[in-house]
Design a protein around this motif. Structure first.
Motif, PDB file in Angstrom:
ATOM      1  N   VAL A  15       0.879  -1.176   0.000  1.00  0.00           N
ATOM      2  CA  VAL A  15       0.000   0.000   0.000  1.00  0.00           C
ATOM      3  C   VAL A  15       0.916   1.226   0.000  1.00  0.00           C
ATOM      4  N   ARG A  17       0.631   4.391  -0.645  1.00  0.00           N
ATOM      5  CA  ARG A  17       0.121   5.618  -0.011  1.00  0.00           C
ATOM      6  C   ARG A  17      -1.077   5.198   0.841  1.00  0.00           C
ATOM      7  N   VAL A  18      -0.792   4.947   2.098  1.00  0.00           N
ATOM      8  CA  VAL A  18      -1.785   4.375   3.002  1.00  0.00           C
ATOM      9  C   VAL A  18      -3.080   5.185   3.020  1.00  0.00           C
ATOM     10  N   GLU A  19      -2.961   6.492   2.937  1.00  0.00           N
ATOM     11  CA  GLU A  19      -4.159   7.336   3.004  1.00  0.00           C
ATOM     12  C   GLU A  19      -5.100   7.107   1.818  1.00  0.00           C
ATOM     13  N   GLU A  21      -5.523   4.048   0.352  1.00  0.00           N
ATOM     14  CA  GLU A  21      -6.018   2.674   0.491  1.00  0.00           C
ATOM     15  C   GLU A  21      -5.978   1.881  -0.807  1.00  0.00           C
ATOM     16  N   PHE A  23      -3.807  -0.675  -3.292  1.00  0.00           N
ATOM     17  CA  PHE A  23      -2.746  -1.652  -3.044  1.00  0.00           C
ATOM     18  C   PHE A  23      -2.517  -2.547  -4.249  1.00  0.00           C
ATOM     19  N   ARG A  96      -3.498  -6.922  11.829  1.00  0.00           N
ATOM     20  CA  ARG A  96      -3.899  -5.703  11.126  1.00  0.00           C
ATOM     21  C   ARG A  96      -2.923  -4.579  11.435  1.00  0.00           C
ATOM     22  N   ARG A  97      -2.570  -3.824  10.412  1.00  0.00           N
ATOM     23  CA  ARG A  97      -1.679  -2.684  10.602  1.00  0.00           C
ATOM     24  C   ARG A  97      -1.921  -1.661   9.508  1.00  0.00           C
ATOM     25  N   SER A  98      -1.515  -0.455   9.791  1.00  0.00           N
ATOM     26  CA  SER A  98      -1.643   0.621   8.817  1.00  0.00           C
ATOM     27  C   SER A  98      -0.242   1.033   8.407  1.00  0.00           C
ATOM     28  N   SER A  99       0.307   0.304   7.454  1.00  0.00           N
ATOM     29  CA  SER A  99       1.660   0.576   6.975  1.00  0.00           C
ATOM     30  C   SER A  99       1.736   0.224   5.498  1.00  0.00           C
ATOM     31  N   VAL A 100       2.901   0.385   4.930  1.00  0.00           N
ATOM     32  CA  VAL A 100       3.074   0.108   3.499  1.00  0.00           C
ATOM     33  C   VAL A 100       2.852  -1.370   3.191  1.00  0.00           C
ATOM     34  N   GLN A 102       0.779  -4.677   4.215  1.00  0.00           N
ATOM     35  CA  GLN A 102      -0.391  -5.145   4.948  1.00  0.00           C
ATOM     36  C   GLN A 102      -0.740  -6.532   4.436  1.00  0.00           C
TER      37      GLN A 102
END
Length: 131
Positions: A15, A17-19, A21, A23, A96-100, A102
């Motif tokens: 991902v 650019r996490v913002e 969403e 991927f 679960r995580r919010s990183s590049v 996932q």
């Protein structure tokens, strides 16, 4: 003939650019406790990833994907997480995580050959569809 073993798997997603969403599926982690099997296979399509973010740091993504594979393999050089039991490593990698990097939700299946199941999942979930 023996019964098929149950396995769990998750798709590895990059991902950039996490913002946003968005991927690209880049690999699969497969865990089959009965076969004492935990592996990750990665096939990153860098062109597809650059289409989402032309400024993506490909070297950093490659480095993180290699680390994920090393943690699955365990042993020397895999860091403290790589020294955990295989099932604990699988759960840590699929948290679960919010990183590049996932993972998808964890899914399950049954197989007699985990390597063949992993290859099938790569073909179906990661590689571009054939015309």
């Amino acid at each position: 003939m023996r019964a098929p073993d149950v396995y769990d798997y998750a798709v590895i997603r990059v991902v950039p650019r996490v913002e946003r969403e968005e991927f690209v599926n880049a690999g699969v982690i497969l865990s089959c406790p009965a076969a004492r099997y935990l592996r990750a296979r990665v096939e990153l399509d860098e062109a597809r990833l650059r289409a989402l973010d032309p400024a993506v740091d490909l070297e950093a993504v490659r480095r993180h994907l290699r680390a994920l594979e090393a943690i699955c393999a365990g042993g020397p050089g895999s860091g403290p997480i790589g020294r955990l039991p295989p099932r604990a490593r699988f759960h840590w990698l699929t948290a679960r995580r919010s990183s590049v990097l996932q993972t998808s939700a964890v899914h399950l299946g049954r197989c007699r050959d985990p390597d063949a199941a992993l290859e099938h999942l790569l073909a179906r979930m990661v590689r571009p569809p054939r015309a």
